[in-house]
Design a protein around this motif. Sequence first.
Motif, PDB file in Angstrom:
ATOM      1  N   ILE A 130       0.814  -1.238   0.066  1.00  0.00           N
ATOM      2  CA  ILE A 130      -0.049   0.074  -0.181  1.00  0.00           C
ATOM      3  C   ILE A 130       0.952   1.153   0.152  1.00  0.00           C
ATOM      4  O   ILE A 130       0.458   2.258  -0.510  1.00  0.00           O
ATOM      5  N   GLY A 131       1.928   1.426   0.665  1.00  0.00           N
ATOM      6  CA  GLY A 131       2.823   2.358   0.813  1.00  0.00           C
ATOM      7  C   GLY A 131       3.707   2.824  -0.532  1.00  0.00           C
ATOM      8  O   GLY A 131       4.269   3.876  -0.660  1.00  0.00           O
ATOM      9  N   LYS A 132       3.297   2.003  -1.380  1.00  0.00           N
ATOM     10  CA  LYS A 132       4.062   2.556  -2.884  1.00  0.00           C
ATOM     11  C   LYS A 132       3.131   3.195  -3.769  1.00  0.00           C
ATOM     12  O   LYS A 132       2.939   3.361  -4.800  1.00  0.00           O
ATOM     13  N   TYR A 133       1.854   3.444  -3.118  1.00  0.00           N
ATOM     14  CA  TYR A 133       0.691   4.029  -4.172  1.00  0.00           C
ATOM     15  C   TYR A 133       0.104   5.204  -3.397  1.00  0.00           C
ATOM     16  O   TYR A 133      -0.031   5.376  -2.120  1.00  0.00           O
ATOM     17  N   THR A 134      -0.232   6.240  -4.233  1.00  0.00           N
ATOM     18  CA  THR A 134      -0.884   7.387  -3.773  1.00  0.00           C
ATOM     19  C   THR A 134      -2.234   6.976  -3.603  1.00  0.00           C
ATOM     20  O   THR A 134      -2.690   6.244  -4.153  1.00  0.00           O
ATOM     21  N   LEU A 135      -2.932   7.981  -2.898  1.00  0.00           N
ATOM     22  CA  LEU A 135      -4.352   7.822  -2.585  1.00  0.00           C
ATOM     23  C   LEU A 135      -4.969   7.954  -3.915  1.00  0.00           C
ATOM     24  O   LEU A 135      -5.948   7.166  -4.132  1.00  0.00           O
TER      25      LEU A 135
END
Length: 325
Positions: A130-135
């Motif tokens: 998840i931490g590799k994706y922007t909102l």
Amino acid sequence: MKRLSPLFVVFLSVILLSSCFRNTPSETKQKHDSSNSIETSDFSSDNFNINSLEDLYQFLTFNDDRYPLISAHRGGDTDGYPENAIESFQYWAKQFPLIIECDVRLSKDSALVLMHDETLDRTSNGTGRIGKYTLAELKELRLKDSNGELTNFQIPTLEEALTWGKGNVLFTLDVKQDVPYGLLSQIIQQTNAQASVIVITYNANQARAIYRINPDLMISASVKSEKDLVKLAEAGIPDNRLVAFVGTSQPKKPLVELLHSHGIKTILGTIGNLDKQAKSRGYQVYAEYVEKGADILSTDNPGEAQKALDFYINKRNIKSPFINR
């Protein structure tokens, strides 16, 4: 309220300083057509009549006539309804008052979103951390239900969930390690959701950290023994800011009595063996857990568990000024 045995009281008096615990001034299942997203913006169940922090503190303080509640683990996923989705929260909130247990993670651009796993693969059509994706990128994805079927539901932000939840549900927030407590507190305050939220912690150090950042927030703390309660007292956490998670097996009676004597409600995790026990013996087993001192049942089977609680509540004619039912 049951009294502790004299021997037990003597033991506690040796190890506990009463001033440590003094309160500070207060401040089923249904298939869903995933081609059409539920309209949540205008939904209001008004399950709870909790309008202030004082109301929340009173409601979560134990008394002999306490109103038992279900906590839907990961939001109560079921056929057509994914875990950690506002649409799933709404599905259950339409049926009865409950607590929603949900998980908070951090996106690449520091948005707080609801997702249990560190990766997207199991619960969405995304892959990787998840931490590799922007909102914005996360919002392009869609969630899967418990059967792995893709729905039309998006990954919600914490802000969206808290905004929707006021008056509809209470939340227990399982905050993952990469989420800063300061950012969490900021979102809770911005949404004016402090009277709807309990923050989950797993040890006294975490409880102390969130209490120092925002001393008004309710805290769920893991209490498996009297020593755990002592550590929370030494950390300065007042009784009226605590609910106690007592584990996933039936706790010993003296521990339950100790917590209740301090006005602290208990959360029993029936997820796992206790849910399986209820499935094999019948849903009335959930009422037995309440009889033995559980005040909140954290379960993967909220519909079945609520059947037992409805029977328990109706038989005893239990009412609460904080429950609209």
